[in-house]
Design a protein around this motif. Structure first.
Motif, short mmCIF file in Angstrom:
data_model
loop_
_atom_site.label_atom_id
_atom_site.label_comp_id
_atom_site.label_asym_id
_atom_site.label_seq_id
_atom_site.Cartn_x
_atom_site.Cartn_y
_atom_site.Cartn_z
N SER A 1 24.11 -31.65 46.22
CA SER A 1 25.37 -31.80 45.26
C SER A 1 25.26 -30.54 44.69
CB SER A 1 25.58 -32.89 44.26
OG SER A 1 24.41 -32.71 43.29
N GLN B 1 26.17 -30.09 41.77
CA GLN B 1 25.45 -30.37 40.40
C GLN B 1 23.81 -29.90 40.56
OE1 GLN B 1 27.75 -32.34 41.57
NE2 GLN B 1 28.89 -33.19 40.05
N GLN B 2 23.27 -30.38 41.64
CA GLN B 2 21.76 -30.16 41.76
C GLN B 2 21.69 -28.40 41.94
OE1 GLN B 2 20.12 -31.40 45.47
NE2 GLN B 2 18.13 -31.61 44.58
N LEU C 1 23.65 -26.21 40.61
CA LEU C 1 23.92 -25.63 39.15
C LEU C 1 22.44 -25.78 38.46
CD1 LEU C 1 26.71 -26.27 37.01
CD2 LEU C 1 24.52 -26.63 36.06
N TYR C 2 21.76 -26.90 38.31
CA TYR C 2 20.61 -27.15 37.83
C TYR C 2 19.59 -26.19 38.04
CZ TYR C 2 17.02 -29.29 34.67
OH TYR C 2 16.22 -29.41 33.79
N TYR D 1 40.53 -27.55 43.73
CA TYR D 1 39.07 -27.12 43.83
C TYR D 1 38.19 -28.01 42.85
CZ TYR D 1 40.16 -24.28 39.87
OH TYR D 1 40.66 -23.67 38.74
N GLY D 2 37.00 -28.44 43.17
CA GLY D 2 36.12 -28.89 42.55
C GLY D 2 35.68 -28.04 41.51
N LEU D 3 35.32 -28.51 40.29
CA LEU D 3 34.98 -27.60 39.32
C LEU D 3 33.77 -28.25 38.47
CD1 LEU D 3 35.26 -25.09 37.64
CD2 LEU D 3 36.96 -26.36 36.18
N ILE D 4 32.56 -27.72 38.61
CA ILE D 4 31.40 -28.28 38.07
C ILE D 4 30.85 -27.31 36.89
CG2 ILE D 4 28.97 -28.93 38.58
CD1 ILE D 4 31.28 -30.16 40.48
N GLU D 5 30.71 -27.91 35.76
CA GLU D 5 30.22 -27.15 34.77
C GLU D 5 29.09 -27.70 34.00
OE1 GLU D 5 34.31 -26.05 32.25
OE2 GLU D 5 34.59 -28.09 33.40
N GLY D 6 28.06 -26.97 33.60
CA GLY D 6 26.94 -27.59 33.05
C GLY D 6 26.10 -26.46 32.07
N THR D 7 25.36 -27.14 31.46
CA THR D 7 24.41 -26.31 30.50
C THR D 7 22.95 -26.82 30.82
OG1 THR D 7 25.83 -26.51 28.77
CG2 THR D 7 23.75 -25.91 28.27
N VAL D 8 22.26 -25.71 31.00
CA VAL D 8 20.43 -26.05 31.06
C VAL D 8 20.19 -25.23 29.94
CG1 VAL D 8 18.36 -25.74 32.54
CG2 VAL D 8 21.01 -25.91 33.51
N LEU D 9 19.13 -26.00 29.16
CA LEU D 9 18.62 -25.41 28.14
C LEU D 9 17.20 -25.71 27.75
CD1 LEU D 9 20.16 -26.83 24.75
CD2 LEU D 9 20.19 -28.01 26.92
#
Lengths: 287, 287, 287, 287
Positions: free
Chosen positions: C212, C214-215, C217-218, C267-275
């Motif tokens: 995905s 998301q994966q 992105l992470y 369009y898909g839009l994937i937003e994420g934070t890694v901290l």
């Protein structure tokens, strides 16, 4: 065989000029974008870097501002002609092309000096003037987005092995009108003419039961020429802004031309000219 | 120390949806752009690629179309709330954010089915809904370009060694209004509210003798809150679209605020919030 | 109940600044876009139009140019901090936010002074500084468009009555990376840090077999944090630039993931934070 | 006098097509944007809405995808010619114009299937083919932004009462190259030709000590023609992206061509053609 310089021109593009005229407390706004292009004795500039014949683009910008102050800015066609004629007063400048865009403003409130920009539509013109006194004017508009939610069909078309399109007997027809029309002369009442053309375009778009966007295009052009004796030719560029009915059957729902997907790309693009069969030659008008 | 997943959301952006309602021969058009964003039990999707909790963005798009068919599209705020509430019905979706833009169309001709797009202004909203039933609505507009050709001053400002700006006692003030306002609840008459806010913004812009764009901003926000009891907070972003008088002295011409250069960049940017001192907490409304 | 002024800021946006440093015949170019925003004792400006506390946005522009001359422009983060710190030296300015974009240029030819712009990617930063000496730096990049033509799947997702998407075991994955990362301090080697982060983002995008976006992105965020001790948080916004295989069956042709339609919207839009779980509080860093 | 239909064409614009070729684990990407325009027996379509001669734009789109699958997509010129020739196989289609844009991708990582978009530059072509077998190819590039930080002068120009520009003996020269070149035939090695032209443009831009942008334009065109026997004409459009030295004297600072303001509008615009004096007639090549 030799390598030679061909057609060329140089100028200042997109000089943004706003003029405010004060009639007591009532102000009037003219908001334009001026692009000038000159050509003439430019061989040396290209071949040796001798700039003696070159009127700097910075001067062209200054001239737009100064002539706006000296002569005002009335109809954009008249202002474009004024500028073009001015530049060809220089010996080394044989030809001038001036394009002007105009952005509309509507009054808000009752202050006399407050305005709101009028949408996405832009009025345009391109005027030419050469040192022999020949001149031309093309007026136009762009960004006029229109839609008929019915009264449009498309069927009976040519098919080949790559055709999958289904005939349509009722579809949305939407486009962004880009129109340019050539005047037979250079001294029309351009304000009246513009209003008349714009009205014809809208009327013909709305009033034509369309079997194709080509048919609508022709109807729009014909209406303009029939109504405006001064105009001898009109060119229309009409993107077909597709609105596709969404297939809702997988969700157990019908969709009788109610829910549409408005697509971006690709899009149909219909371009055409309508003219009088006795139209004078266009010369450099469309350059 | 470990690396962990923080706040995240996913969705389908910019689903273009046009709905046509037929009232006999009189058609009504709703032209919107829908963006949905969901969040919830998304750890596995990010960490292992297990998508069991993920509602595909394609499904989100389908849902926008299907719910438009099932429930119609009235005020965009109501449609956004409907969608957001729907999505949080899934166990794995804890929160939904739905943004909708609306593009206006005016009738042309008398066909009942012909329209022209209404300029550059866009109506907006963002609605949130979570699985605990909390919800919020922010309405807005963007692209409303306005100008006062007088009634604007700017002087008495702080100076330092890098200051060269001359004080102005009469200048053009122009901006592109970007406004968003937060409703105290979620069940307003959003059509009436929007019309009222828009009117207040225009009136306050036109009617304020401005000593700074900040003062105008505050006046616009205050006018809205004074007129709309349902609205508890408004945020305004106002670019200062500079119009500089052109120096025509080198050409022997004066320029009494008549000829201006409309500049692109850089531009001033004034951002501010006006709110009630007893406004309820915003929660996730502005996210 | 009273109407009050809430959070606000004002500044000069998009001051375009190019600096040329001459090392004999070898020139170095720095091409940046500076946006400054100040806040502080602004009540009077908003409420009464008294501008005594207001540093004109024109002065802010001048300051960017003057400080570039006085101190040079090294890493954009350092220049942004320099400007932000400078502005908070004024009593009435309590907080400054400075955003800088940088456009890359590559050498062409061997003249030492000739360059070509490096594509669509932009390096970014936002620095804050307040009068109490608190400061923050977020670095970033935007417009980095990447694609894997295989190694991407998407299946096992949640389905509901509005789901029509087929599971995919081999699809194109394309996105335009928009990444911003927060530094724990303000004195990193920002050049080295940027190069390292950019490399990690590309490596993780290319090297992750994706179930995905998301994966992916992470994985991108985790790779950055694992490699860069100075960075405590990264935020990624990844549009899913859909590439749909074209159905060529109607033409008697197969299409084994060879011919794709690159879609625009939706369009898909994937937003994420890694901290990091021990990341210090962000304070105003992301504002 | 009668109103008649003039030149017209119709087609599908901006069909976005990505082709992936798999050479084992090593993938190759072709990313193009195809626009087709047909003309022919279109009177009835315009005048009566009889579409029997009209190949739907939807079919044109399908054809682009299908022919990409059947024949691959090599050099864009060859693909454009293939499509144009195909369409003129229909009796009612007398002429086809096909424009293709190509976006570059560079490999990232070592996966063999990972890529990053190559900046803002776009390769272009326009091919024509008519039912009599006449054909033409124009290749081009756009969005190639280049800059010389010295080696550019501008003085000795024509002056008039509206001239305020100071002569410059050392200035920045920056432009965004838009070049289109006409091939004498239709069967060149377009890959080699493109690389050669692009190299010539860069070399001539960097290597010319410029007394005007016109001189640079001519040098660029001449270099291309001298190096490429197959090319008979080149047209260049070069905006002058002004970089103005900032006046820092008010702050007690000098500025020896170090700190520049990069302006947006207005901008100079230099357009010119360089050709062989024995170039064959262009026919419809530039339409």
């Amino acid at each position: 065989m030799a390598i030679v310089l061909g057609p060329n021109r140089y100028g200042k593009a997109e000089t943004r000029l706003v003029r405010v005229v004060r009639d007591g407390g009532v102000h009037h706004v003219k908001d334009v974008n001026v692009s000038t292009s000159l050509s003439g004795a430019m061989s040396e500039a290209h071949l040796t870097g001798d700039n003696a014949a070159v009127l700097p683009t910075d001067t062209q910008k200054n001239t737009a501002y100064a002539l706006a102050r000296e002569h005002g800015v009335g109809q954009i066609e008249d202002f474009a002609l004024l500028l073009a004629r001015h530049f060809t007063g220089h010996d080394t400048i044989h030809h001038a092309r001036v394009a002007v865009e105009e952005y509309g403003w509507n009054r808000i409130g009752d202050t006399g000096h407050s305005f709101a920009r009028d949408g996405g539509e832009v009025r345009t013109c391109v005027a030419h003037h050469d040192r022999d006194g020949r001149a031309s004017v093309v007026s136009g508009l762009t960004g006029l987005v229109v839609m008929n939610t019915t009264g449009s069909e498309f069927h009976g078309f040519l098919t080949d092995p790559y055709t999958t399109l289904e005939p349509a007997t009722d579809r949305i027809l939407a486009t962004a009108v880009d129109a340019r029309w050539r005047h037979a002369g250079t001294s029309a009442d351009f304000a009246a003419s513009f209003a008349l053309v714009r009205g014809c375009l809208l009327e013909a778009f709305a009033g034509t039961h369309s079997l194709s966007l080509q048919q609508t295009l022709y109807a729009m052009g014909e209406r303009v020429l029939a109504a405006c004796p001064d105009i001898c030719e009109i060119r229309l560029t009409l993107p077909n802004r597709h609105h596709f009915p969404v297939d809702l059957a997988p969700f157990g729902l019908d969709n009788e031309n109610e829910i549409f997907y408005a697509a971006d790309r690709p899009y149909g693009l219909i371009e055409g000219t309508v003219l009088r069969d006795d139209a004078p030659g266009a010369g450099f008008a469309w350059e």
